[in-house]
Structure formats: C-alpha cells, structure tokens
Design a protein around this motif. Structure first.
Motif, PDB file in Angstrom:
ATOM      1  N   LEU A  21       0.852  -1.186   0.000  1.00 39.24           N
ATOM      2  CA  LEU A  21       0.000   0.000   0.000  1.00 39.24           C
ATOM      3  C   LEU A  21       0.884   1.231   0.000  1.00 39.24           C
ATOM      4  O   LEU A  21       1.760   1.379   0.855  1.00 39.24           O
ATOM      5  CB  LEU A  21      -0.919   0.011   1.225  1.00 39.24           C
ATOM      6  CG  LEU A  21      -1.888   1.186   1.321  1.00 39.24           C
ATOM      7  CD1 LEU A  21      -2.874   1.193   0.155  1.00 39.24           C
ATOM      8  CD2 LEU A  21      -2.633   1.154   2.648  1.00 39.24           C
ATOM      9  N   ASP A  23      -0.436   4.493  -0.118  1.00 34.03           N
ATOM     10  CA  ASP A  23      -1.235   5.645   0.294  1.00 34.03           C
ATOM     11  C   ASP A  23      -0.940   5.942   1.756  1.00 34.03           C
ATOM     12  O   ASP A  23      -0.744   5.025   2.546  1.00 34.03           O
ATOM     13  CB  ASP A  23      -2.733   5.356   0.152  1.00 34.03           C
ATOM     14  CG  ASP A  23      -3.201   5.320  -1.287  1.00 34.03           C
ATOM     15  OD1 ASP A  23      -2.427   5.704  -2.186  1.00 34.03           O
ATOM     16  OD2 ASP A  23      -4.350   4.912  -1.514  1.00 34.03           O
ATOM     17  N   ARG A  24      -0.935   7.214   2.110  1.00 36.61           N
ATOM     18  CA  ARG A  24      -0.700   7.600   3.504  1.00 36.61           C
ATOM     19  C   ARG A  24      -1.900   7.243   4.380  1.00 36.61           C
ATOM     20  O   ARG A  24      -1.763   6.854   5.534  1.00 36.61           O
ATOM     21  CB  ARG A  24      -0.412   9.096   3.608  1.00 36.61           C
ATOM     22  CG  ARG A  24      -0.097   9.518   5.035  1.00 36.61           C
ATOM     23  CD  ARG A  24       0.643  10.814   5.111  1.00 36.61           C
ATOM     24  NE  ARG A  24       1.943  10.747   4.484  1.00 36.61           N
ATOM     25  CZ  ARG A  24       3.091  10.554   5.114  1.00 36.61           C
ATOM     26  NH1 ARG A  24       3.101  10.392   6.417  1.00 36.61           N
ATOM     27  NH2 ARG A  24       4.222  10.523   4.474  1.00 36.61           N
ATOM     28  N   LEU A  25      -3.102   7.380   3.820  1.00 34.81           N
ATOM     29  CA  LEU A  25      -4.327   7.094   4.566  1.00 34.81           C
ATOM     30  C   LEU A  25      -4.862   5.716   4.176  1.00 34.81           C
ATOM     31  O   LEU A  25      -4.747   5.306   3.015  1.00 34.81           O
ATOM     32  CB  LEU A  25      -5.389   8.154   4.255  1.00 34.81           C
ATOM     33  CG  LEU A  25      -4.993   9.605   4.525  1.00 34.81           C
ATOM     34  CD1 LEU A  25      -6.098  10.547   4.073  1.00 34.81           C
ATOM     35  CD2 LEU A  25      -4.661   9.820   5.986  1.00 34.81           C
ATOM     36  N   TRP A  26      -5.456   5.041   5.149  1.00 31.44           N
ATOM     37  CA  TRP A  26      -6.040   3.745   4.859  1.00 31.44           C
ATOM     38  C   TRP A  26      -7.235   3.940   3.921  1.00 31.44           C
ATOM     39  O   TRP A  26      -8.050   4.831   4.136  1.00 31.44           O
ATOM     40  CB  TRP A  26      -6.497   3.052   6.145  1.00 31.44           C
ATOM     41  CG  TRP A  26      -6.936   1.660   5.862  1.00 31.44           C
ATOM     42  CD1 TRP A  26      -8.206   1.220   5.686  1.00 31.44           C
ATOM     43  CD2 TRP A  26      -6.087   0.537   5.655  1.00 31.44           C
ATOM     44  NE1 TRP A  26      -8.210  -0.118   5.394  1.00 31.44           N
ATOM     45  CE2 TRP A  26      -6.919  -0.565   5.363  1.00 31.44           C
ATOM     46  CE3 TRP A  26      -4.710   0.341   5.680  1.00 31.44           C
ATOM     47  CZ2 TRP A  26      -6.421  -1.840   5.110  1.00 31.44           C
ATOM     48  CZ3 TRP A  26      -4.204  -0.917   5.425  1.00 31.44           C
ATOM     49  CH2 TRP A  26      -5.059  -1.994   5.143  1.00 31.44           C
ATOM     50  N   ARG A  28     -10.796   3.803   2.238  1.00 33.09           N
ATOM     51  CA  ARG A  28     -12.149   3.636   2.785  1.00 33.09           C
ATOM     52  C   ARG A  28     -12.790   2.353   2.271  1.00 33.09           C
ATOM     53  O   ARG A  28     -12.669   1.997   1.110  1.00 33.09           O
ATOM     54  CB  ARG A  28     -13.026   4.814   2.366  1.00 33.09           C
ATOM     55  CG  ARG A  28     -12.665   6.078   3.053  1.00 33.09           C
ATOM     56  CD  ARG A  28     -13.589   7.186   2.659  1.00 33.09           C
ATOM     57  NE  ARG A  28     -13.153   8.418   3.308  1.00 33.09           N
ATOM     58  CZ  ARG A  28     -13.564   9.596   2.982  1.00 33.09           C
ATOM     59  NH1 ARG A  28     -14.422   9.760   1.993  1.00 33.09           N
ATOM     60  NH2 ARG A  28     -13.130  10.658   3.625  1.00 33.09           N
ATOM     61  N   SER A  31     -11.105  -3.604   4.433  1.00 33.09           N
ATOM     62  CA  SER A  31     -10.571  -4.115   5.703  1.00 33.09           C
ATOM     63  C   SER A  31      -9.141  -4.592   5.486  1.00 33.09           C
ATOM     64  O   SER A  31      -8.712  -4.838   4.354  1.00 33.09           O
ATOM     65  CB  SER A  31     -11.428  -5.277   6.212  1.00 33.09           C
ATOM     66  OG  SER A  31     -11.221  -6.427   5.406  1.00 33.09           O
ATOM     67  N   LYS A  32      -8.426  -4.729   6.561  1.00 29.06           N
ATOM     68  CA  LYS A  32      -7.054  -5.226   6.458  1.00 29.06           C
ATOM     69  C   LYS A  32      -7.038  -6.648   5.903  1.00 29.06           C
ATOM     70  O   LYS A  32      -6.150  -7.014   5.132  1.00 29.06           O
ATOM     71  CB  LYS A  32      -6.349  -5.139   7.804  1.00 29.06           C
ATOM     72  CG  LYS A  32      -6.111  -3.698   8.193  1.00 29.06           C
ATOM     73  CD  LYS A  32      -5.305  -3.550   9.446  1.00 29.06           C
ATOM     74  CE  LYS A  32      -5.165  -2.048   9.716  1.00 29.06           C
ATOM     75  NZ  LYS A  32      -4.227  -1.747  10.731  1.00 29.06           N
ATOM     76  N   ALA A  35      -7.506  -6.390   2.102  1.00 33.25           N
ATOM     77  CA  ALA A  35      -6.369  -5.804   1.394  1.00 33.25           C
ATOM     78  C   ALA A  35      -5.217  -6.800   1.219  1.00 33.25           C
ATOM     79  O   ALA A  35      -4.506  -6.753   0.222  1.00 33.25           O
ATOM     80  CB  ALA A  35      -5.872  -4.564   2.132  1.00 33.25           C
ATOM     81  N   TRP A  40       3.286  -1.613   4.227  1.00 37.31           N
ATOM     82  CA  TRP A  40       2.660  -0.295   4.131  1.00 37.31           C
ATOM     83  C   TRP A  40       3.722   0.733   4.515  1.00 37.31           C
ATOM     84  O   TRP A  40       3.734   1.245   5.632  1.00 37.31           O
ATOM     85  CB  TRP A  40       1.447  -0.211   5.043  1.00 37.31           C
ATOM     86  CG  TRP A  40       0.650   1.046   4.912  1.00 37.31           C
ATOM     87  CD1 TRP A  40       0.735   2.003   3.928  1.00 37.31           C
ATOM     88  CD2 TRP A  40      -0.383   1.497   5.807  1.00 37.31           C
ATOM     89  NE1 TRP A  40      -0.174   2.998   4.155  1.00 37.31           N
ATOM     90  CE2 TRP A  40      -0.876   2.713   5.293  1.00 37.31           C
ATOM     91  CE3 TRP A  40      -0.929   0.992   6.966  1.00 37.31           C
ATOM     92  CZ2 TRP A  40      -1.899   3.427   5.930  1.00 37.31           C
ATOM     93  CZ3 TRP A  40      -1.938   1.697   7.582  1.00 37.31           C
ATOM     94  CH2 TRP A  40      -2.419   2.903   7.066  1.00 37.31           C
ATOM     95  N   LYS A  42       4.765   3.959   4.936  1.00 40.96           N
ATOM     96  CA  LYS A  42       4.229   5.326   4.946  1.00 40.96           C
ATOM     97  C   LYS A  42       5.288   6.372   4.617  1.00 40.96           C
ATOM     98  O   LYS A  42       4.969   7.442   4.104  1.00 40.96           O
ATOM     99  CB  LYS A  42       3.589   5.632   6.294  1.00 40.96           C
ATOM    100  CG  LYS A  42       2.321   4.857   6.524  1.00 40.96           C
ATOM    101  CD  LYS A  42       1.687   5.238   7.843  1.00 40.96           C
ATOM    102  CE  LYS A  42       0.487   4.371   8.138  1.00 40.96           C
ATOM    103  NZ  LYS A  42      -0.118   4.681   9.419  1.00 40.96           N
TER     104      LYS A  42
END
Length: 115
Positions: A21, A23-26, A28, A31-32, A35, A40, A42
């Motif tokens: 992932l 993206d900085r934000l999870w 919408r 769910s984990k 995904a 991740w 960051k």
C-alpha cells in the motif's frame, strides 16, 4: 524489475506478488483482511501537506506535484532501496486508492523505483 500498479479496490490476483500500500491514509471501505498487504511503507507516501495541496487542483498541479514528491522521496533512500531490492527479486504491486490512473503518486513512485 517487476512493478505494477493496481487500485486497492481491485480483486487480488495470483500475479500480484508482494502487495504494498502506497497511500498515507487507509483506503475507505477496505478491511485489512481484504487488502492482504505485505507492507505499508508510509515514509514513501506523499506528505499530508503535499497530498492536500495536490488534490486542490490535480490537473493544474500535476507537474509541480511530481517534482515535490520526488524531492520528498529523495530523503528516503534507504526505504526506496529496500523496495527496489524486493522488486528485483519478485513481482511487486503498488496499491493505491487513487482514481486517476495516469496522474497519481504511485506512478511517480514506480518511475523513481525503476531508475
């Protein structure tokens, strides 16, 4: 290198390899468990300030966004190298929630990694 980009909302495929992932934000609505991420990182995502600035006018700010994001990435050489090394060993899929397939940070990150 074997790097591809997918939206995190797309079906998981056998050819995805390591799912990362970027993206900085999870995202919408994901769910984990859905995904099925491997990483991740960051520190390789655009800063909140840059992300918010870019989203105010994506079309007009694309060129400047690329320059600014590359400058942020330049400060993360260790994390970039780890991801490059991984992509040399196996397939990597960069996951993003971004809707714009051609003008998003995952495209910039992919180009930086492939250098």
């Amino acid at each position: 290198m074997k790097i591809q980009i997918k939206r995190v909302y797309e079906a998981i495929g056998a050819a995805d390899g390591k799912r990362i992932l970027v993206d900085r934000l999870w995202p919408r609505g994901v769910s984990k468990a859905q995904a099925q991420l491997d990483f991740w990182p960051k520190e390789l995502t655009p800063s909140n300030a840059l992300r918010q600035w870019y989203h105010e006018d994506i079309e007009q700010r694309w060129d400047e966004f690329q320059r600014r994001y590359q400058a942020e990435l330049a400060e993360q050489q260790e994390a970039l190298q780890q991801l490059r090394d991984l992509a040399r060993q196996e397939k990597v899929t960069l996951l993003t929630a971004a809707k714009n397939a051609g003008k998003n940070h995952a495209e910039v990150l992919k180009r930086v990694l492939e250098v």
